[in-house]
Design a protein around this motif. Structure first.
Motif, PDB file in Angstrom:
ATOM      1  N   SER A   1       2.242   9.023  -6.578  1.00 13.85           N
ATOM      2  CA  SER A   1       2.619  10.355  -6.118  1.00 13.85           C
ATOM      3  C   SER A   1       2.968  11.268  -7.292  1.00 13.85           C
ATOM      4  O   SER A   1       3.337  10.817  -8.386  1.00 13.85           O
ATOM      5  CB  SER A   1       3.823  10.245  -5.172  1.00 13.85           C
ATOM      6  OG  SER A   1       4.318  11.520  -4.827  1.00 13.85           O
TER       7      SER A   1
ATOM      8  N   ARG B   1      -2.229  -0.690  -7.722  1.00 12.55           N
ATOM      9  CA  ARG B   1      -2.151   0.389  -8.707  1.00 12.55           C
ATOM     10  C   ARG B   1      -3.109   0.126  -9.867  1.00 12.55           C
ATOM     11  O   ARG B   1      -3.817   1.038 -10.322  1.00 12.55           O
ATOM     12  CB  ARG B   1      -0.720   0.546  -9.236  1.00 12.55           C
ATOM     13  CG  ARG B   1      -0.598   1.697 -10.238  1.00 12.55           C
ATOM     14  CD  ARG B   1       0.831   2.000 -10.602  1.00 12.55           C
ATOM     15  NE  ARG B   1       1.470   0.930 -11.350  1.00 12.55           N
ATOM     16  CZ  ARG B   1       2.638   1.063 -11.970  1.00 12.55           C
ATOM     17  NH1 ARG B   1       3.285   2.218 -11.912  1.00 12.55           N
ATOM     18  NH2 ARG B   1       3.169   0.045 -12.627  1.00 12.55           N
TER      19      ARG B   1
ATOM     20  N   TRP C   1      -9.092  12.223   3.862  1.00 12.60           N
ATOM     21  CA  TRP C   1      -9.193  10.969   4.604  1.00 12.60           C
ATOM     22  C   TRP C   1     -10.581  10.338   4.489  1.00 12.60           C
ATOM     23  O   TRP C   1     -10.675   9.132   4.208  1.00 12.60           O
ATOM     24  CB  TRP C   1      -8.812  11.175   6.065  1.00 12.60           C
ATOM     25  CG  TRP C   1      -9.072   9.968   6.914  1.00 12.60           C
ATOM     26  CD1 TRP C   1      -9.938   9.861   7.960  1.00 12.60           C
ATOM     27  CD2 TRP C   1      -8.477   8.666   6.770  1.00 12.60           C
ATOM     28  NE1 TRP C   1      -9.931   8.597   8.479  1.00 12.60           N
ATOM     29  CE2 TRP C   1      -9.043   7.836   7.775  1.00 12.60           C
ATOM     30  CE3 TRP C   1      -7.538   8.117   5.890  1.00 12.60           C
ATOM     31  CZ2 TRP C   1      -8.691   6.500   7.919  1.00 12.60           C
ATOM     32  CZ3 TRP C   1      -7.193   6.787   6.034  1.00 12.60           C
ATOM     33  CH2 TRP C   1      -7.753   5.988   7.035  1.00 12.60           C
TER      34      TRP C   1
ATOM     35  N   SER D   1       0.830  -1.211   0.000  1.00  7.97           N
ATOM     36  CA  SER D   1       0.000   0.000   0.000  1.00  7.97           C
ATOM     37  C   SER D   1       0.858   1.252   0.000  1.00  7.97           C
ATOM     38  O   SER D   1       0.578   2.221  -0.715  1.00  7.97           O
ATOM     39  CB  SER D   1      -0.924  -0.006   1.225  1.00  7.97           C
ATOM     40  OG  SER D   1      -1.785  -1.126   1.215  1.00  7.97           O
ATOM     41  N   ILE D   2       1.927   1.226   0.798  1.00  5.30           N
ATOM     42  CA  ILE D   2       2.842   2.374   0.832  1.00  5.30           C
ATOM     43  C   ILE D   2       3.511   2.570  -0.530  1.00  5.30           C
ATOM     44  O   ILE D   2       3.623   3.693  -1.037  1.00  5.30           O
ATOM     45  CB  ILE D   2       3.896   2.178   1.936  1.00  5.30           C
ATOM     46  CG1 ILE D   2       3.215   2.128   3.309  1.00  5.30           C
ATOM     47  CG2 ILE D   2       4.943   3.281   1.888  1.00  5.30           C
ATOM     48  CD1 ILE D   2       4.148   1.780   4.449  1.00  5.30           C
TER      49      ILE D   2
ATOM     50  N   PHE E   1     -10.854   8.848   1.083  1.00  5.81           N
ATOM     51  CA  PHE E   1     -10.119   7.595   0.926  1.00  5.81           C
ATOM     52  C   PHE E   1     -10.851   6.448   1.618  1.00  5.81           C
ATOM     53  O   PHE E   1     -10.985   5.353   1.057  1.00  5.81           O
ATOM     54  CB  PHE E   1      -8.714   7.738   1.507  1.00  5.81           C
ATOM     55  CG  PHE E   1      -7.937   6.458   1.552  1.00  5.81           C
ATOM     56  CD1 PHE E   1      -7.315   5.967   0.412  1.00  5.81           C
ATOM     57  CD2 PHE E   1      -7.832   5.725   2.736  1.00  5.81           C
ATOM     58  CE1 PHE E   1      -6.605   4.776   0.452  1.00  5.81           C
ATOM     59  CE2 PHE E   1      -7.133   4.541   2.780  1.00  5.81           C
ATOM     60  CZ  PHE E   1      -6.519   4.064   1.629  1.00  5.81           C
TER      61      PHE E   1
ATOM     62  N   TYR F   1      -6.617   0.816  -8.697  1.00  7.25           N
ATOM     63  CA  TYR F   1      -6.905   2.256  -8.602  1.00  7.25           C
ATOM     64  C   TYR F   1      -7.154   2.849  -9.987  1.00  7.25           C
ATOM     65  O   TYR F   1      -8.033   3.697 -10.162  1.00  7.25           O
ATOM     66  CB  TYR F   1      -5.736   2.967  -7.926  1.00  7.25           C
ATOM     67  CG  TYR F   1      -5.949   4.463  -7.761  1.00  7.25           C
ATOM     68  CD1 TYR F   1      -6.713   4.963  -6.722  1.00  7.25           C
ATOM     69  CD2 TYR F   1      -5.370   5.372  -8.664  1.00  7.25           C
ATOM     70  CE1 TYR F   1      -6.910   6.320  -6.565  1.00  7.25           C
ATOM     71  CE2 TYR F   1      -5.571   6.728  -8.521  1.00  7.25           C
ATOM     72  CZ  TYR F   1      -6.342   7.199  -7.479  1.00  7.25           C
ATOM     73  OH  TYR F   1      -6.535   8.559  -7.343  1.00  7.25           O
TER      74      TYR F   1
ATOM     75  N   THR G   1       2.333   1.678  -3.378  1.00  9.86           N
ATOM     76  CA  THR G   1       1.319   2.176  -4.319  1.00  9.86           C
ATOM     77  C   THR G   1       1.145   3.676  -4.195  1.00  9.86           C
ATOM     78  O   THR G   1       1.038   4.389  -5.207  1.00  9.86           O
ATOM     79  CB  THR G   1      -0.024   1.474  -4.064  1.00  9.86           C
ATOM     80  OG1 THR G   1       0.153   0.056  -4.197  1.00  9.86           O
ATOM     81  CG2 THR G   1      -1.066   1.935  -5.060  1.00  9.86           C
ATOM     82  N   PHE G   2       1.099   4.179  -2.967  1.00 11.17           N
ATOM     83  CA  PHE G   2       1.001   5.625  -2.771  1.00 11.17           C
ATOM     84  C   PHE G   2       2.201   6.328  -3.402  1.00 11.17           C
ATOM     85  O   PHE G   2       2.066   7.419  -3.989  1.00 11.17           O
ATOM     86  CB  PHE G   2       0.927   5.955  -1.278  1.00 11.17           C
ATOM     87  CG  PHE G   2      -0.440   5.790  -0.688  1.00 11.17           C
ATOM     88  CD1 PHE G   2      -1.490   6.611  -1.080  1.00 11.17           C
ATOM     89  CD2 PHE G   2      -0.684   4.822   0.258  1.00 11.17           C
ATOM     90  CE1 PHE G   2      -2.753   6.465  -0.539  1.00 11.17           C
ATOM     91  CE2 PHE G   2      -1.945   4.655   0.802  1.00 11.17           C
ATOM     92  CZ  PHE G   2      -2.986   5.486   0.405  1.00 11.17           C
TER      93      PHE G   2
END
Length: 241
Positions: free
Chosen positions: A53, A127, A149, A45-46, A152, A130, A48-49
């Motif tokens: 970005s 990804r 938040w 998940s991190i 999300f 999303y 993917t963020f």
């Protein structure tokens, strides 16, 4: 019939049977796989963020991570974690005057190794999920003034999960199979226990056959769980004909 009777006695739960040891080892396989998969979900998940970005540096680091971890043999990653972690623990022990070898805990090694490897695959799954979310749904949430938040939690995460579940199911199966490699660190999971039993009884076929059956049972049950999760998340969704 004689073979079947002998086989059932060998893998049974009697005083000479290996049944309980095989089931315990299967539980260990499931345990390390679940922990590794969950660790991979967090790390993925991190990543993917980072991939999504706006900062080029973060995207470059995320792409390097997924490329390297998907290209390096999983067994090599396990060795790096085990011997690298052992060297680190040895250095810490040396500060307190201990000069011996301190081995990295096998379960922790398996969890970390499976986690970082599966994270590379899960990041690509997230990804892609999303990218599959309709832009209009995200724009609608922004149009009504929803903060990041709540947006999300209520919009992005449920929609991404809906599209990601099939891919996550495939990743779980991959993690489950890779857990057999953790035996090189001394963890007594299903494959390792089968090897021990085969060496003790000199009847490898029976024990490896039992391992195959147990792996297939776990895989079958896992497939049912993911299918039900997918059905639950797609309730009320109109499917294309």
């Amino acid at each position: 019939m004689a073979f079947i009777g002998s086989y059932l006695t060998l893998i049974g739960f009697g005083p000479t049977g290996w049944g309980w040891l095989l089931l315990t080892a299967a539980a260990m396989t499931i345990g390390v796989s679940v922990c590794g998969f969950l660790a991979g979900t967090v790390i993925g998940s991190i990543v993917t963020f980072m991939q999504l970005s706006r900062h080029m540096g973060l995207r470059w680091l995320a792409d390097c991570y997924t490329t390297v971890l998907r290209g390096v043999p999983d067994l090599l990653v396990i060795y790096l974690f085990y011997f690298g972690g052992s060297a680190f623990l040895g250095s810490i022990g040396g500060l307190f005057g201990y000069q011996g070898f301190i081995g990295m805990p096998a379960f922790l090694t398996g969890t970390l190794a499976l986690g970082v490897v599966s994270a590379a695959y899960q990041a690509e799954v997230f990804r892609g999920a999303y990218r599959s979310v309709a832009r209009g749904e995200l724009e609608a949430a922004s149009a009504v003034g929803m903060r990041p938040w709540p947006k999300f939690r209520r919009i992005v995460a449920p929609l991404v999960l809906r599209y990601a579940i099939p891919g996550l199911g495939n990743t779980w199966q991959l993690v489950l199979k890779e857990s057999a490699l953790i035996s090189v660190t001394g963890l007594v999971e299903l494959l390792r226990q089968s090897q021990i039993a085969a060496g003790s009884t000199r009847r490898p076929f029976e024990f490896y056959l039992s391992a195959v059956v147990l792996y297939l049972v776990v895989t079958w049950f896992s497939s049912i769980v993911f299918r039900r999760m997918e059905a639950r998340t797609t309730q009320g969704v109109r499917r294309a004909l």
